[in-house]
Design a protein around this motif. Structure first.
Motif, mmCIF file in Angstrom:
data_model
loop_
_atom_site.group_PDB
_atom_site.id
_atom_site.type_symbol
_atom_site.label_atom_id
_atom_site.label_comp_id
_atom_site.label_asym_id
_atom_site.label_seq_id
_atom_site.Cartn_x
_atom_site.Cartn_y
_atom_site.Cartn_z
ATOM 1 N N VAL A 65 -1.040 -9.488 -2.039
ATOM 2 C CA VAL A 65 0.378 -8.754 -2.324
ATOM 3 C C VAL A 65 0.159 -7.792 -3.236
ATOM 4 C CG1 VAL A 65 0.012 -10.839 -4.403
ATOM 5 C CG2 VAL A 65 2.311 -9.095 -4.022
ATOM 6 N N ALA A 66 1.096 -6.660 -3.385
ATOM 7 C CA ALA A 66 1.109 -5.363 -3.976
ATOM 8 C C ALA A 66 2.099 -5.204 -5.531
ATOM 9 C CB ALA A 66 0.896 -4.748 -3.130
ATOM 10 N N ALA A 67 1.776 -4.916 -6.046
ATOM 11 C CA ALA A 67 3.129 -4.496 -6.973
ATOM 12 C C ALA A 67 2.917 -2.409 -6.608
ATOM 13 C CB ALA A 67 2.857 -4.814 -7.876
ATOM 14 N N PRO A 68 4.350 -2.063 -7.522
ATOM 15 C CA PRO A 68 3.727 -0.459 -7.020
ATOM 16 C C PRO A 68 3.723 -0.190 -9.102
ATOM 17 C CG PRO A 68 6.375 -1.006 -7.804
ATOM 18 C CD PRO A 68 5.186 -2.225 -7.483
ATOM 19 N N VAL A 69 3.599 1.043 -9.643
ATOM 20 C CA VAL A 69 2.943 1.436 -10.390
ATOM 21 C C VAL A 69 3.491 2.497 -10.811
ATOM 22 C CG1 VAL A 69 1.264 1.892 -12.274
ATOM 23 C CG2 VAL A 69 0.754 0.493 -10.803
ATOM 24 N N PHE A 70 4.592 3.272 -11.104
ATOM 25 C CA PHE A 70 4.847 4.231 -11.904
ATOM 26 C C PHE A 70 4.493 5.532 -13.305
ATOM 27 C CE2 PHE A 70 7.654 1.097 -9.867
ATOM 28 C CZ PHE A 70 8.288 1.521 -8.069
ATOM 29 N N ASN A 71 4.558 6.250 -12.703
ATOM 30 C CA ASN A 71 4.138 7.364 -13.955
ATOM 31 C C ASN A 71 5.246 7.336 -14.258
ATOM 32 O OD1 ASN A 71 6.205 9.423 -12.246
ATOM 33 N ND2 ASN A 71 3.735 10.458 -11.586
ATOM 34 N N PHE A 72 5.590 8.817 -15.537
ATOM 35 C CA PHE A 72 6.169 9.282 -16.789
ATOM 36 C C PHE A 72 7.599 9.593 -15.820
ATOM 37 C CE2 PHE A 72 4.043 12.896 -15.882
ATOM 38 C CZ PHE A 72 4.761 14.645 -15.936
ATOM 39 N N LYS A 73 7.528 10.355 -14.594
ATOM 40 C CA LYS A 73 8.279 10.948 -13.747
ATOM 41 C C LYS A 73 9.299 9.226 -13.199
ATOM 42 C CE LYS A 73 6.669 15.395 -12.414
ATOM 43 N NZ LYS A 73 6.167 16.538 -12.075
ATOM 44 N N ASN A 74 8.443 7.774 -13.827
ATOM 45 C CA ASN A 74 9.025 7.144 -12.368
ATOM 46 C C ASN A 74 9.128 7.055 -10.650
ATOM 47 O OD1 ASN A 74 9.870 5.781 -14.508
ATOM 48 N ND2 ASN A 74 11.919 7.159 -14.728
ATOM 49 N N GLU A 75 7.753 8.036 -10.386
ATOM 50 C CA GLU A 75 7.625 8.356 -9.303
ATOM 51 C C GLU A 75 6.575 7.520 -9.267
ATOM 52 O OE1 GLU A 75 6.322 12.596 -9.196
ATOM 53 O OE2 GLU A 75 8.815 13.122 -8.578
ATOM 54 N N LEU A 76 6.240 6.417 -8.023
ATOM 55 C CA LEU A 76 4.871 6.306 -7.542
ATOM 56 C C LEU A 76 3.843 6.536 -7.356
ATOM 57 C CD1 LEU A 76 3.944 3.115 -6.409
ATOM 58 C CD2 LEU A 76 4.199 4.001 -3.850
ATOM 59 N N THR A 77 2.796 6.189 -8.269
ATOM 60 C CA THR A 77 1.163 6.726 -8.005
ATOM 61 C C THR A 77 0.871 5.833 -8.322
ATOM 62 O OG1 THR A 77 0.043 7.648 -10.079
ATOM 63 C CG2 THR A 77 1.296 6.414 -10.587
ATOM 64 N N MET A 78 0.447 4.516 -7.587
ATOM 65 C CA MET A 78 -0.636 3.906 -7.501
ATOM 66 C C MET A 78 0.036 2.836 -7.269
ATOM 67 S SD MET A 78 -3.732 4.677 -10.839
ATOM 68 C CE MET A 78 -2.184 4.293 -12.757
ATOM 69 N N SER A 79 -0.525 1.675 -6.770
ATOM 70 C CA SER A 79 -0.902 -0.082 -6.720
ATOM 71 C C SER A 79 -1.636 -0.989 -6.893
ATOM 72 C CB SER A 79 -0.060 -0.015 -4.756
ATOM 73 O OG SER A 79 0.062 -1.095 -4.617
ATOM 74 N N LEU A 118 2.100 -0.855 6.988
ATOM 75 C CA LEU A 118 2.406 -1.609 7.630
ATOM 76 C C LEU A 118 1.975 -2.669 7.802
ATOM 77 C CD1 LEU A 118 5.180 0.119 10.403
ATOM 78 C CD2 LEU A 118 5.929 0.412 7.981
ATOM 79 N N SER A 119 1.159 -3.028 7.850
ATOM 80 C CA SER A 119 0.012 -3.543 8.591
ATOM 81 C C SER A 119 -0.639 -4.362 6.742
ATOM 82 C CB SER A 119 -1.171 -3.196 9.501
ATOM 83 O OG SER A 119 -1.872 -2.037 8.994
ATOM 84 N N SER A 120 -0.812 -3.947 5.719
ATOM 85 C CA SER A 120 -1.032 -4.076 4.499
ATOM 86 C C SER A 120 -0.059 -4.308 3.547
ATOM 87 C CB SER A 120 -2.256 -3.061 4.153
ATOM 88 O OG SER A 120 -1.799 -2.181 3.733
ATOM 89 N N ALA A 121 -0.187 -5.048 2.606
ATOM 90 C CA ALA A 121 1.231 -4.956 1.387
ATOM 91 C C ALA A 121 0.906 -3.171 0.398
ATOM 92 C CB ALA A 121 0.018 -6.498 0.433
ATOM 93 N N VAL A 122 -0.279 -3.026 0.309
ATOM 94 C CA VAL A 122 -0.274 -1.870 -0.525
ATOM 95 C C VAL A 122 0.527 -0.604 0.121
ATOM 96 C CG1 VAL A 122 -1.920 -0.025 -1.076
ATOM 97 C CG2 VAL A 122 -2.674 -2.204 -1.412
ATOM 98 N N GLY A 123 0.315 -1.065 2.028
ATOM 99 C CA GLY A 123 0.670 0.326 2.640
ATOM 100 C C GLY A 123 2.081 -0.040 2.489
ATOM 101 N N ARG A 124 2.303 -0.913 2.614
ATOM 102 C CA ARG A 124 4.561 -1.361 2.169
ATOM 103 C C ARG A 124 4.518 -1.046 1.261
ATOM 104 N NH1 ARG A 124 4.804 -6.687 5.438
ATOM 105 N NH2 ARG A 124 3.741 -7.020 7.594
ATOM 106 N N VAL A 125 4.103 -0.522 0.013
ATOM 107 C CA VAL A 125 4.569 -0.567 -1.668
ATOM 108 C C VAL A 125 4.912 1.025 -1.980
ATOM 109 C CG1 VAL A 125 4.093 -0.053 -3.438
ATOM 110 C CG2 VAL A 125 3.724 -2.532 -2.804
ATOM 111 N N PHE A 126 3.378 1.568 -0.954
ATOM 112 C CA PHE A 126 3.682 3.196 -0.819
ATOM 113 C C PHE A 126 5.378 3.374 0.228
ATOM 114 C CE2 PHE A 126 -0.495 2.935 -2.803
ATOM 115 C CZ PHE A 126 -0.637 4.035 -3.729
#
Length: 267
Positions: free
Chosen positions: A210-224, A142-150
């Motif tokens: 500021v962080a953004a999500p990266v999705f894989n071929f299953k359209n699931e979150l895989t990285m940020s 909750l305290s980081s931009a990356v964490g909120r993306v996940f």
């Protein structure tokens, strides 16, 4: 026609066939001939001729009961081999390096670890004053931009224990977040915005991210992918060209990993 000229022109019939396959991929379901033809922008009679050859090659199959067409077993094999050979981290490292060059800010790549999101690599900008990011650092949910993306895009069951722990210990909780409902509302807003922005009230004084999500071929979150800077150095407005670059980089990487999600809109 010389071999060199022929090589530059390519094989038109193959390109037409690939157009049909792309139409079927983006259709996301088995399709009737008329729908494939419309999506590939060609007459049904022409599409049918190509489909016959694609069926013979194993790239397409037709259900005899419904007459609908779908991707065939050889297309599946191609996809599985491509996925097996795809190195998501290598592609992610290239993405953050190119983004750093474009915006001249600290960029980093994060993946999900046993105890939350972990920074696996960061790139230093060409600035006299920068924010260093330590590789291997586990960030707060909750305290980081990356964490909120996940937290926003991972399945709730996957983040449940970490979210509960952060709420119970009350360490680095964002202002206004006291309960499970508060946390869920915060993460819902991240999903709505398509990114997570923290400017002021960050876990480290004088730092914004500021962080953004990266999705894989299953359209699931895989990285940020995340941008980190000295507070006031990054344009955090809705029209920010820096944030637009971040979104484009994350979306392009998602597409490279096989995602079919639409590009995010403006903040």
């Amino acid at each position: 026609m010389s071999e060199e000229l022929e090589g530059k022109h390519g094989v038109q019939s193959l390109e037409v066939g690939m157009g049909i396959l792309k139409a079927m991929v983006f259709g996301k379901r088995s399709m009737m001939l008329k729908d494939i033809a419309a999506a590939a922008d060609m007459p049904p009679s022409k599409a049918h001729r190509y489909l016959v050859s694609l069926i013979r090659s194993g790239l397409v199959e037709q259900d005899p009961l419904t007459s609908r067409y779908n991707l065939g077993p050889f297309a599946l094999n191609i996809g599985l081999v491509a996925i097996d050979r795809l190195d998501r981290i290598r592609l992610g490292l290239t993405a953050i390096s190119e983004l750093r060059d474009a915006v001249n800010e600290t960029t980093a790549l994060a993946v999900w670890g046993d105890n939350g999101p972990v920074i696996v690599r960061w790139e230093r900008p060409r600035r006299p004053i920068t924010v260093n990011v330590v590789t291997g650092t586990t960030l707060g949910l909750l305290s980081s931009a990356v964490g909120r993306v996940f937290g926003a895009w991972l399945p709730p069951a996957q983040i449940k224990s970490i979210l509960r722990r952060e709420l119970d210990t009350r360490k680095n909780l964002p202002p206004g977040v006291e309960t499970q409902e508060d946390a869920e509302a915060l993460l819902a807003e991240v999903r709505n915005q398509g990114i997570a922005v923290i400017s002021g009230n960050y876990m480290f004084r004088g730092v914004e991210a500021v962080a953004a999500p990266v999705f894989n071929f299953k359209n699931e979150l895989t990285m940020s992918i995340v941008l980190v800077g000295v507070e006031g150095s990054i344009d955090m407005s809705a029209e920010s060209p820096v944030i637009a670059r971040l979104k484009d980089a994350a979306h392009s990487l998602s597409q490279r990993l096989g995602s079919t999600r639409e590009a995010p809109g403006p903040c």
